[in-house]
Design a protein around this motif. Structure first.
Motif, PDB file in Angstrom:
ATOM      1  N   ARG A 238     -42.621  82.160  44.028  1.00 18.24           N
ATOM      2  CA  ARG A 238     -41.568  81.502  44.807  1.00 18.24           C
ATOM      3  C   ARG A 238     -40.219  81.615  44.111  1.00 18.24           C
ATOM      4  NH1 ARG A 238     -44.498  75.904  45.483  1.00 18.24           N
ATOM      5  NH2 ARG A 238     -42.415  75.176  46.115  1.00 18.24           N
ATOM      6  N   SER A 239     -40.198  81.620  42.792  1.00 16.49           N
ATOM      7  CA  SER A 239     -38.945  81.826  42.067  1.00 16.49           C
ATOM      8  C   SER A 239     -38.362  83.197  42.391  1.00 16.49           C
ATOM      9  CB  SER A 239     -39.180  81.702  40.564  1.00 16.49           C
ATOM     10  OG  SER A 239     -37.985  81.951  39.846  1.00 16.49           O
ATOM     11  N   ALA A 240     -39.222  84.201  42.404  1.00 16.03           N
ATOM     12  CA  ALA A 240     -38.766  85.551  42.760  1.00 16.03           C
ATOM     13  C   ALA A 240     -38.266  85.598  44.203  1.00 16.03           C
ATOM     14  CB  ALA A 240     -39.898  86.555  42.557  1.00 16.03           C
ATOM     15  N   GLU A 241     -38.938  84.889  45.097  1.00 19.29           N
ATOM     16  CA  GLU A 241     -38.508  84.850  46.493  1.00 19.29           C
ATOM     17  C   GLU A 241     -37.152  84.168  46.638  1.00 19.29           C
ATOM     18  OE1 GLU A 241     -41.710  82.923  48.486  1.00 19.29           O
ATOM     19  OE2 GLU A 241     -42.944  84.736  48.602  1.00 19.29           O
ATOM     20  N   VAL A 242     -36.940  83.116  45.851  1.00 18.42           N
ATOM     21  CA  VAL A 242     -35.650  82.433  45.868  1.00 18.42           C
ATOM     22  C   VAL A 242     -34.537  83.398  45.476  1.00 18.42           C
ATOM     23  CG1 VAL A 242     -34.256  80.722  44.613  1.00 18.42           C
ATOM     24  CG2 VAL A 242     -36.484  80.078  45.528  1.00 18.42           C
ATOM     25  N   ILE A 243     -34.739  84.135  44.385  1.00 18.43           N
ATOM     26  CA  ILE A 243     -33.717  85.081  43.936  1.00 18.43           C
ATOM     27  C   ILE A 243     -33.522  86.193  44.964  1.00 18.43           C
ATOM     28  CG2 ILE A 243     -33.152  86.805  42.176  1.00 18.43           C
ATOM     29  CD1 ILE A 243     -34.504  84.966  40.130  1.00 18.43           C
ATOM     30  N   LEU A 244     -34.622  86.701  45.522  1.00 17.47           N
ATOM     31  CA  LEU A 244     -34.525  87.736  46.550  1.00 17.47           C
ATOM     32  C   LEU A 244     -33.675  87.267  47.724  1.00 17.47           C
ATOM     33  CD1 LEU A 244     -35.487  90.396  47.944  1.00 17.47           C
ATOM     34  CD2 LEU A 244     -37.449  89.084  48.770  1.00 17.47           C
ATOM     35  N   SER A 245     -33.957  86.075  48.213  1.00 24.38           N
ATOM     36  CA  SER A 245     -33.211  85.578  49.369  1.00 24.38           C
ATOM     37  C   SER A 245     -31.747  85.353  49.017  1.00 24.38           C
ATOM     38  CB  SER A 245     -33.837  84.280  49.897  1.00 24.38           C
ATOM     39  OG  SER A 245     -33.713  83.229  48.969  1.00 24.38           O
ATOM     40  N   LYS A 246     -31.470  84.914  47.795  1.00 23.17           N
ATOM     41  CA  LYS A 246     -30.087  84.678  47.392  1.00 23.17           C
ATOM     42  C   LYS A 246     -29.322  86.000  47.233  1.00 23.17           C
ATOM     43  CE  LYS A 246     -30.170  80.260  47.513  1.00 23.17           C
ATOM     44  NZ  LYS A 246     -29.414  79.566  48.587  1.00 23.17           N
ATOM     45  N   ILE A 247     -30.003  87.055  46.808  1.00 24.91           N
ATOM     46  CA  ILE A 247     -29.368  88.381  46.754  1.00 24.91           C
ATOM     47  C   ILE A 247     -28.914  88.792  48.151  1.00 24.91           C
ATOM     48  CG2 ILE A 247     -29.792  90.849  46.404  1.00 24.91           C
ATOM     49  CD1 ILE A 247     -31.692  90.085  44.137  1.00 24.91           C
ATOM     50  N   LEU A 248     -29.809  88.660  49.114  1.00 22.72           N
ATOM     51  CA  LEU A 248     -29.496  89.085  50.475  1.00 22.72           C
ATOM     52  C   LEU A 248     -28.409  88.211  51.087  1.00 22.72           C
ATOM     53  CD1 LEU A 248     -33.149  89.774  51.658  1.00 22.72           C
ATOM     54  CD2 LEU A 248     -31.437  91.462  50.954  1.00 22.72           C
ATOM     55  N   ASP A 306     -25.723  89.686  38.782  1.00 22.49           N
ATOM     56  CA  ASP A 306     -26.661  88.893  37.984  1.00 22.49           C
ATOM     57  C   ASP A 306     -27.984  88.693  38.712  1.00 22.49           C
ATOM     58  OD1 ASP A 306     -27.346  86.941  35.767  1.00 22.49           O
ATOM     59  OD2 ASP A 306     -27.439  85.620  37.513  1.00 22.49           O
ATOM     60  N   LEU A 307     -27.928  88.339  39.986  1.00 21.93           N
ATOM     61  CA  LEU A 307     -29.156  88.100  40.742  1.00 21.93           C
ATOM     62  C   LEU A 307     -30.005  89.362  40.835  1.00 21.93           C
ATOM     63  CD1 LEU A 307     -27.780  85.866  43.649  1.00 21.93           C
ATOM     64  CD2 LEU A 307     -29.163  85.120  41.701  1.00 21.93           C
ATOM     65  N   CYS A 308     -29.365  90.504  41.051  1.00 22.20           N
ATOM     66  CA  CYS A 308     -30.117  91.759  41.126  1.00 22.20           C
ATOM     67  C   CYS A 308     -30.740  92.114  39.783  1.00 22.20           C
ATOM     68  CB  CYS A 308     -29.210  92.894  41.606  1.00 22.20           C
ATOM     69  SG  CYS A 308     -28.803  92.819  43.363  1.00 22.20           S
ATOM     70  N   GLU A 309     -29.988  91.891  38.702  1.00 24.00           N
ATOM     71  CA  GLU A 309     -30.540  92.174  37.374  1.00 24.00           C
ATOM     72  C   GLU A 309     -31.729  91.268  37.091  1.00 24.00           C
ATOM     73  OE1 GLU A 309     -31.447  91.937  33.300  1.00 24.00           O
ATOM     74  OE2 GLU A 309     -30.445  90.281  34.342  1.00 24.00           O
ATOM     75  N   ARG A 310     -31.647  90.030  37.510  1.00 23.97           N
ATOM     76  CA  ARG A 310     -32.763  89.101  37.333  1.00 23.97           C
ATOM     77  C   ARG A 310     -33.995  89.575  38.091  1.00 23.97           C
ATOM     78  NH1 ARG A 310     -31.771  84.071  35.240  1.00 23.97           N
ATOM     79  NH2 ARG A 310     -29.593  83.596  34.774  1.00 23.97           N
ATOM     80  N   PHE A 311     -33.792  89.967  39.335  1.00 20.19           N
ATOM     81  CA  PHE A 311     -34.931  90.380  40.158  1.00 20.19           C
ATOM     82  C   PHE A 311     -35.564  91.664  39.629  1.00 20.19           C
ATOM     83  CE2 PHE A 311     -37.032  92.285  43.828  1.00 20.19           C
ATOM     84  CZ  PHE A 311     -37.736  91.206  44.337  1.00 20.19           C
TER      85      PHE A 311
END
Length: 442
Positions: A238-248, A306-311
């Motif tokens: 779910r953490s990864a999904e949160v970052i994915l959605s925030k990237i988009l 930053d969000l993309c690098e995190r993902f």
């Protein structure tokens, strides 16, 4: 020979880790598998971002679709000589089983939420639109593609056919539970499918199970319950999904505010404009999304980069338990403090909720009505499962919900010591109640 009856000269098989083999004898099925629209499913992961939690979870919608087809093929084989089964529906069932997930996009449900899409809508568009899939289905007979779409839409007149693919004990669930358990390496999703298939019986509008198979069905229901909370709703996923959605969301925001991308996001423009055509939809798969995420790490926008690098490098957000009914005042204060310390809370302070209803009985008129699982008793009467099973009764109709608060702990550590930082640390209970591993979490 009519196309619908055309059999391959030699049976084709796919080696499968769950079902051992997937058998194809109908030319229609073989031709559908070969279409670009179906091959695209190789490039859509079955479990979205779960591969960042369970490293084996790299399997695709293609794998799963073949598995659902195989289970339906076996069920039909058991039904062929039984009353109330119309074998004229055989090919329709097989095609609907194979194509039921055709419209899933990259990262499936996370992607749909951001862009307000519905994969079932696109499944029907692919089946009924100007596609290779549609051409093949219409060769079976005029209007056959509409029948397939109706089965997937759950509006087909023969509800028995629909129940094979969409019910509380259907081929879709039986495949994904076992397949996802296999590729994630967990034991929760395993149940005695062979037993369930042997005791399934067709009646007028649904599949029922002989009462002697009740314990196998109990095991199936509990397997589903465990898989949702141990795999599908895993907090790291779910953490990864949160970052994915925030990237988009961030990329869409930048596009709408005339930000100049280093590479124009051509594949996303129709999604940003909420005007997605079928052609645009089919061109966007996870390989394309990863391409943009890789490049967006170099963007001038600090948040998107930053969000993309995190993902891409699995630097995920950390989390704590959160109760929105009791802790909203704390969240409001955190939101203000994040702003004060220069961290954008719209992207870096996220409440995520997951809920599941593992089994339900029939509640007429309620949203998302669920037909219950019925047991066929020795006297020929039907009994609803939870009326006979104490195990199933204990979880019937009970929705469980879980809330987590996600945030970048690494960023908070780098803040200069201040009253604001100390208050943030206090509100997040970072020293006392830290949950979530730095690398892989169970």
């Amino acid at each position: 020979m009519p196309y619908k009856d055309d059999q391959l000269h030699e049976e084709k098989v796919f080696k499968d880790p769950v079902h051992r083999y997937v058998h194809v004898q109908d030319r229609v099925i073989w031709d559908l598998i070969a279409t670009p629209e179906f091959q695209r499913l190789r490039r859509i992961k079955q479990l979205g971002t779960s591969y960042l939690t369970f490293h084996g979870a790299e399997h695709s919608r293609f794998n799963h679709s073949l598995g659902v087809y195989e289970i339906v093929r076996r069920i039909i084989g058991n039904f062929e000589n039984r009353d109330r089964w119309n074998n004229d529906e055989r090919l329709l069932c097989l095609c609907a089983a194979l194509l039921h997930d055709l419209g899933h996009g990259p990262f499936s449900h996370s992607f749909e939420k951001v862009f307000k899409l519905d994969h079932e809508h696109f499944t029907q568009q692919i089946i009924l639109g100007d596609t290779h899939i549609h051409t093949i289905l219409e060769q079976v007979g005029p209007g056959f593609s509409q029948k397939v779409a109706d089965v997937i839409d759950k509006t087909y007149e023969d509800k028995l056919v629909v129940s094979l693919i969409s019910s509380q004990i259907d081929a879709d669930r039986m495949d994904y539970l076992q397949r996802d358990a296999y590729f994630t390496g967990v034991s929760y999703g395993h149940f005695d499918m062979e037993r369930i298939l042997r005791v399934m019986r067709p009646i007028e509008d649904q599949v029922v199970v002989k009462s002697s198979g009740m314990h196998a069905v109990e095991d199936y229901i509990m397997s589903r319950y465990q898989m949702y909370w141990q795999v599908y709703f895993h907090p790291v996923t779910r953490s990864a999904e949160v970052i994915l959605s925030k990237i988009l969301h961030r990329a869409k925001y930048l596009y709408e505010h005339d930000y100049t991308f280093k590479l124009e996001p051509f594949h996303f423009i129709s999604f940003f404009n909420e005007n997605v055509g079928l052609s645009d939809y089919l061109k966007l798969d996870e390989s394309i999304v990863f391409y943009y995420f890789q490049l967006w790490q170099e963007e001038d926008d600090v948040i998107l980069s930053d969000l993309c690098e995190r993902f891409m490098n699995r630097r995920l957000f950390k989390y704590i338990e959160f109760n929105p009914n009791k802790q909203m005042n704390e969240w409001v204060e955190l939101y203000r403090l994040f702003r004060e310390t220069g961290i954008d809370p719209d992207y870096y302070l996220v409440v995520d909720s997951s809920s599941d209803l593992p089994y339900d009985f029939y509640r007429p008129g309620e949203e998302e009505e669920r037909l219950p699982i019925h047991l066929l008793m020795p006297d020929g009467n039907l009994k609803e499962l939870s009326r006979q099973s104490d195990i199933v009764e204990s979880i019937s109709g009970k929705k469980r919900t879980d809330h987590k608060l996600y945030f970048p702990k690494d960023v908070l550590r780098k803040l200069d010591d201040s009253a604001a930082k100390q208050r943030i640390m206090q509100l997040l209970h970072l020293e006392q109640h830290w949950k979530g591993a730095e690398n892989h979490a169970d």
